[in-house]
Write a protein that holds these residues in place. Structure first.
Motif, PDB file in Angstrom:
ATOM      1  N   PHE A   1      -4.431   3.269  -1.035  1.00 22.36           N
ATOM      2  CA  PHE A   1      -4.236   2.254  -2.072  1.00 22.36           C
ATOM      3  C   PHE A   1      -4.337   0.928  -1.318  1.00 22.36           C
ATOM      4  CE2 PHE A   1      -2.198   6.080  -3.418  1.00 22.36           C
ATOM      5  CZ  PHE A   1      -2.349   6.136  -4.790  1.00 22.36           C
ATOM      6  N   THR A   2      -5.540   0.438  -1.147  1.00 22.67           N
ATOM      7  CA  THR A   2      -5.769  -0.604  -0.154  1.00 22.67           C
ATOM      8  C   THR A   2      -6.240  -1.919  -0.745  1.00 22.67           C
ATOM      9  OG1 THR A   2      -6.835  -1.023   1.998  1.00 22.67           O
ATOM     10  CG2 THR A   2      -8.174  -0.002   0.279  1.00 22.67           C
ATOM     11  N   ASP A   3      -6.300  -2.947   0.115  1.00 31.13           N
ATOM     12  CA  ASP A   3      -6.768  -4.270  -0.278  1.00 31.13           C
ATOM     13  C   ASP A   3      -8.224  -4.192  -0.739  1.00 31.13           C
ATOM     14  OD1 ASP A   3      -4.374  -4.819   1.070  1.00 31.13           O
ATOM     15  OD2 ASP A   3      -5.412  -5.422   2.892  1.00 31.13           O
ATOM     16  N   ILE A   4      -8.516  -4.841  -1.841  1.00 29.84           N
ATOM     17  CA  ILE A   4      -9.891  -4.845  -2.339  1.00 29.84           C
ATOM     18  C   ILE A   4     -10.863  -5.448  -1.321  1.00 29.84           C
ATOM     19  CG2 ILE A   4     -11.429  -5.866  -4.085  1.00 29.84           C
ATOM     20  CD1 ILE A   4      -9.268  -5.359  -6.154  1.00 29.84           C
ATOM     21  N   PRO A   5     -10.540  -6.585  -0.656  1.00 27.38           N
ATOM     22  CA  PRO A   5     -11.502  -7.146   0.300  1.00 27.38           C
ATOM     23  C   PRO A   5     -11.881  -6.179   1.415  1.00 27.38           C
ATOM     24  CG  PRO A   5      -9.782  -8.733  -0.184  1.00 27.38           C
ATOM     25  CD  PRO A   5      -9.349  -7.442  -0.799  1.00 27.38           C
TER      26      PRO A   5
ATOM     27  N   GLN B   1       0.835  -1.201   0.000  1.00 22.68           N
ATOM     28  CA  GLN B   1       0.000   0.000   0.000  1.00 22.68           C
ATOM     29  C   GLN B   1       0.873   1.257   0.000  1.00 22.68           C
ATOM     30  OE1 GLN B   1      -2.806  -0.147   3.225  1.00 22.68           O
ATOM     31  NE2 GLN B   1      -3.636  -2.120   2.618  1.00 22.68           N
ATOM     32  N   HIS B   2       1.914   1.241   0.830  1.00 17.76           N
ATOM     33  CA  HIS B   2       2.852   2.363   0.884  1.00 17.76           C
ATOM     34  C   HIS B   2       3.537   2.548  -0.466  1.00 17.76           C
ATOM     35  CE1 HIS B   2       6.987   3.911   2.481  1.00 17.76           C
ATOM     36  NE2 HIS B   2       6.309   4.870   1.883  1.00 17.76           N
ATOM     37  N   LEU B   3       4.074   1.461  -1.026  1.00 22.65           N
ATOM     38  CA  LEU B   3       4.806   1.572  -2.289  1.00 22.65           C
ATOM     39  C   LEU B   3       3.898   1.947  -3.453  1.00 22.65           C
ATOM     40  CD1 LEU B   3       7.890   1.140  -2.893  1.00 22.65           C
ATOM     41  CD2 LEU B   3       7.106   0.507  -0.619  1.00 22.65           C
ATOM     42  N   SER B   4       2.630   1.534  -3.407  1.00 17.90           N
ATOM     43  CA  SER B   4       1.681   1.950  -4.447  1.00 17.90           C
ATOM     44  C   SER B   4       1.504   3.463  -4.414  1.00 17.90           C
ATOM     45  CB  SER B   4       0.328   1.259  -4.241  1.00 17.90           C
ATOM     46  OG  SER B   4       0.427  -0.136  -4.435  1.00 17.90           O
ATOM     47  N   GLY B   5       1.400   4.009  -3.203  1.00 17.03           N
ATOM     48  CA  GLY B   5       1.274   5.449  -3.067  1.00 17.03           C
ATOM     49  C   GLY B   5       2.519   6.184  -3.512  1.00 17.03           C
ATOM     50  N   GLU B   6       3.689   5.626  -3.187  1.00 20.21           N
ATOM     51  CA  GLU B   6       4.944   6.260  -3.592  1.00 20.21           C
ATOM     52  C   GLU B   6       5.118   6.233  -5.107  1.00 20.21           C
ATOM     53  OE1 GLU B   6       6.873   8.001  -1.757  1.00 20.21           O
ATOM     54  OE2 GLU B   6       6.028   7.504   0.206  1.00 20.21           O
TER      55      GLU B   6
END
Length: 324
Positions: free
Chosen positions: A205-209, A166-171
């Motif tokens: 940017f989180t887990d879909i579930p 989630q962190h790396l997706s945001g970065e």
């Protein structure tokens, strides 16, 4: 003397396969513990409990899921790396602990993500979804980028912790969109989601579930997927790669690992049970509906997959310059 030692060594080596087989024949003889290195309530926790229930039914022993959190999953991972390699202490590994952490922590990481573990099964890959609080005046990714550029440093994104997917997706989003957005790390997805729902952070940017119930109840707005392909769980949401950020393609992964030097026969038995679960049509449909894509790989294939993913995430860390 040397001859006697040589003979003893050869005898021990010859006996080793038989010993391993004997261990597997009696395995499991007591409860198995699966360590989830992240907090309860997240997507990884949901998967761990589904697998635990199946393994308990197939192997005839209780399978206990324990949450040992901290340091973006590294505390729980280290606990398993130091455990006895007998198949009774396993870890829910992830792209955070065995993909991102080695390059972000470097020599500070208290374990080797590959050498200190036995790969049992890479279970699923999971696409994250970019969601925003309804108060954010953006209906698509390009509107969000324009808003972030107009208000540098004002928007924020929560994550399940520093050094997670989630962190790396945001970065990567910040890097590719050339925007200034504040990262706010939490101790798990559930806590971050609470603050997003409350409006304390702008987006995740989180887990879909985790996000699905809030998207369906209109408490969050889904703007895009981090993977380059659509998700069966959110077919109406376009990938970020199709919304002006070409080549944006990040997927988290989850797997089951144990300490290094586990008996091959025990690894194979665990793998066979997990693959059976992942290959079942009803289970596959359920996982896909949660945003998880099953990976029914054998142990050797799983080990290669994890090593390849480590290399991919290392490149993302280098590209974004993300730190902990």
């Amino acid at each position: 003397m040397q001859r006697r030692l040589l003979v003893q060594g050869l005898a021990a080596a010859a006996a080793a396969p038989g010993l391993a087989w004997a261990q597997a024949q009696g395995y499991p003889a007591k409860p198995i513990h699966i360590i989830n290195p992240f907090s309860a309530g997240g997507a990884l926790d949901q998967l761990a409990r589904l697998l635990g229930q199946h393994l308990s039914e197939k192997l005839g022993q209780p399978v206990i899921v324990e949450n040992k959190t901290g340091a973006s999953g590294n505390i729980g991972a280290e606990y398993v790396a130091r455990a006895a390699p007998d198949g009774y202490t396993l870890v829910m590994a992830s792209s955070a602990t065995h993909g991102i952490a080695p390059s972000m922590y470097g020599a500070r990481l208290p374990f080797d993500a590959l050498k200190d573990f036995s790969a049992i099964s890479a279970t699923v890959v999971q696409k994250n979804v970019l969601v925003v609080h309804p108060s954010i005046a953006a209906r698509n990714v390009q509107e969000l980028i324009a808003l972030a550029r107009a208000q540098p440093g004002k928007l924020s994104f929560g994550s399940s912790g520093a050094g997670t997917s989630q962190h790396l997706s945001g970065e990567l989003f910040k890097h590719m969109a050339q925007v200034d957005i504040l990262h706010v790390p939490y101790k798990g997805s559930a806590l971050a989601m609470q603050d997003l729902i409350g409006g304390q952070v702008s987006m995740m940017f989180t887990d879909i579930p985790i996000a699905l119930p809030y998207i369906r109840s209109n408490r969050l707005r889904a703007l895009g997927l981090t993977a380059a392909q659509p998700s069966p769980a959110l077919p109406e949401v376009q990938p970020l790669a199709q919304q002006g950020l070409p080549h944006f393609d990040l997927k988290a992964w989850y797997g089951v690992m144990g300490p290094a030097k586990m008996p091959d026969a025990v690894v194979k038995r665990l793998n066979a049970s997990i693959v059976e679960y992942l290959s079942d049509a009803r289970n596959r449909e359920k996982l896909l509906g949660m945003g998880m894509e099953p990976l029914p790989l054998d142990a050797a294939q799983s080990g290669k997959f994890i090593a390849d993913e480590l290399a991919k995430w290392t490149e993302v860390v280098k590209m974004t310059g993300a730190t902990v």
